[in-house]
Design a protein around this motif. Sequence first.
Motif, short mmCIF file in Angstrom:
data_model
loop_
_atom_site.label_atom_id
_atom_site.label_comp_id
_atom_site.label_asym_id
_atom_site.label_seq_id
_atom_site.Cartn_x
_atom_site.Cartn_y
_atom_site.Cartn_z
N VAL A 119 29.17 38.30 21.72
CA VAL A 119 30.18 38.49 22.75
C VAL A 119 30.83 37.14 23.01
O VAL A 119 30.13 36.14 23.22
CB VAL A 119 29.56 39.03 24.06
CG1 VAL A 119 30.59 39.12 25.16
CG2 VAL A 119 28.92 40.38 23.83
N LEU A 120 32.17 37.09 22.99
CA LEU A 120 32.89 35.88 23.36
C LEU A 120 33.15 35.97 24.85
O LEU A 120 33.89 36.83 25.32
CB LEU A 120 34.20 35.77 22.58
CG LEU A 120 34.96 34.47 22.78
CD1 LEU A 120 34.15 33.30 22.21
CD2 LEU A 120 36.31 34.53 22.12
N LEU A 121 32.49 35.10 25.60
CA LEU A 121 32.55 35.11 27.06
C LEU A 121 33.50 34.03 27.52
O LEU A 121 33.40 32.88 27.07
CB LEU A 121 31.13 34.85 27.60
CG LEU A 121 30.81 35.24 29.02
CD1 LEU A 121 30.96 36.74 29.19
CD2 LEU A 121 29.40 34.83 29.36
N GLY A 122 34.45 34.38 28.37
CA GLY A 122 35.42 33.41 28.86
C GLY A 122 35.15 33.05 30.30
O GLY A 122 34.77 33.90 31.11
N LEU A 123 35.35 31.77 30.61
CA LEU A 123 35.25 31.29 31.98
C LEU A 123 36.67 31.27 32.51
O LEU A 123 37.50 30.48 32.05
CB LEU A 123 34.63 29.89 32.00
CG LEU A 123 34.43 29.26 33.36
CD1 LEU A 123 33.38 30.03 34.15
CD2 LEU A 123 34.00 27.82 33.22
N GLY A 124 36.97 32.17 33.44
CA GLY A 124 38.36 32.31 33.88
C GLY A 124 38.52 32.27 35.38
O GLY A 124 37.61 32.59 36.13
N LYS A 125 39.72 31.84 35.78
CA LYS A 125 40.12 31.85 37.19
C LYS A 125 41.14 32.96 37.35
O LYS A 125 42.05 33.09 36.54
CB LYS A 125 40.73 30.50 37.54
CG LYS A 125 40.28 29.96 38.85
CD LYS A 125 40.76 28.57 39.08
CE LYS A 125 39.90 28.01 40.20
NZ LYS A 125 40.00 26.62 40.37
N GLY A 126 40.99 33.75 38.39
CA GLY A 126 41.88 34.89 38.59
C GLY A 126 43.32 34.48 38.81
O GLY A 126 43.60 33.48 39.46
N LYS A 127 44.25 35.26 38.25
CA LYS A 127 45.68 35.02 38.43
C LYS A 127 46.18 35.76 39.66
O LYS A 127 45.71 36.84 39.98
CB LYS A 127 46.46 35.52 37.22
CG LYS A 127 46.33 34.69 35.98
CD LYS A 127 47.23 35.25 34.89
CE LYS A 127 47.08 34.45 33.62
NZ LYS A 127 47.92 35.00 32.54
N LYS A 128 47.15 35.18 40.30
CA LYS A 128 47.85 35.85 41.40
C LYS A 128 48.95 36.73 40.80
O LYS A 128 49.31 36.60 39.63
CB LYS A 128 48.47 34.82 42.34
CG LYS A 128 47.47 33.83 42.90
CD LYS A 128 46.66 34.44 43.99
CE LYS A 128 45.80 33.39 44.64
NZ LYS A 128 44.42 33.72 44.71
N ARG A 129 49.53 37.58 41.60
CA ARG A 129 50.58 38.49 41.12
C ARG A 129 51.78 37.71 40.57
O ARG A 129 52.34 38.06 39.54
CB ARG A 129 51.01 39.41 42.24
CG ARG A 129 52.01 40.46 41.78
CD ARG A 129 52.31 41.49 42.84
NE ARG A 129 51.23 42.45 42.91
CZ ARG A 129 50.75 42.96 44.03
NH1 ARG A 129 51.25 42.60 45.18
NH2 ARG A 129 49.79 43.85 44.01
N TYR A 130 52.17 36.62 41.25
CA TYR A 130 53.33 35.86 40.78
C TYR A 130 53.03 35.14 39.46
O TYR A 130 53.94 34.94 38.65
CB TYR A 130 53.83 34.87 41.84
CG TYR A 130 52.82 33.87 42.31
CD1 TYR A 130 52.60 32.69 41.60
CD2 TYR A 130 52.10 34.07 43.48
CE1 TYR A 130 51.67 31.75 42.04
CE2 TYR A 130 51.17 33.14 43.91
CZ TYR A 130 50.97 31.99 43.19
OH TYR A 130 50.05 31.06 43.62
N ASP A 131 51.78 34.77 39.22
CA ASP A 131 51.41 34.17 37.93
C ASP A 131 51.59 35.19 36.80
O ASP A 131 52.06 34.85 35.72
CB ASP A 131 49.95 33.70 37.94
CG ASP A 131 49.72 32.51 38.85
OD1 ASP A 131 50.65 31.69 39.00
OD2 ASP A 131 48.61 32.40 39.40
N LYS A 132 51.20 36.44 37.07
CA LYS A 132 51.33 37.48 36.06
C LYS A 132 52.80 37.73 35.74
O LYS A 132 53.18 37.91 34.58
CB LYS A 132 50.68 38.78 36.55
CG LYS A 132 49.17 38.68 36.70
CD LYS A 132 48.60 39.95 37.24
CE LYS A 132 47.14 39.80 37.56
NZ LYS A 132 46.56 41.02 38.11
#
Length: 157
Positions: A119-132
Amino acid sequence: MPKGEGKVVSQNKKANHDYFIEETYETGIVLQGTEIKSIRAGRVNLKDSFAKIERGEVFLHNMHISPYEQGNRYNHDPLRTRKLLMHRKQINKLIGLTKEQGYSLVPLKLYLKNGFAKVLLGLGKGKKRYDKREDLKRKDAKREIERAFRDRQKGLI
């Protein structure tokens, strides 16, 4: 991306849409009985799955592995929690990051490497709606530029 990555069985395409992925880790996964046969058949879904650190170990929740058709009574629960295998130093680093700085552990893809499921596990920070929205605008602009360039190349040749 890890070097020598094998056959990709399943990808979490929504992860890059919902998170800024900063680091990736290749992890092994503990499977039971007929799960590897279902994985080899490609009957896996990573869509709603997430990883969590509990009691100093990393566990993968909500990954759906369909029961193997010829498995009879040896089949498994499709949504059971599965343990991920990582080095202790990596786990300790992840404990610090996920507890304090608001990072999440997101499975990006499941693949077979040398006969083992990884499994490739990513360390991520959530995006806000405007980032998307910014990402979608950037993708559309890039697509338009590529289309214009391609049309221009066709006209010249």
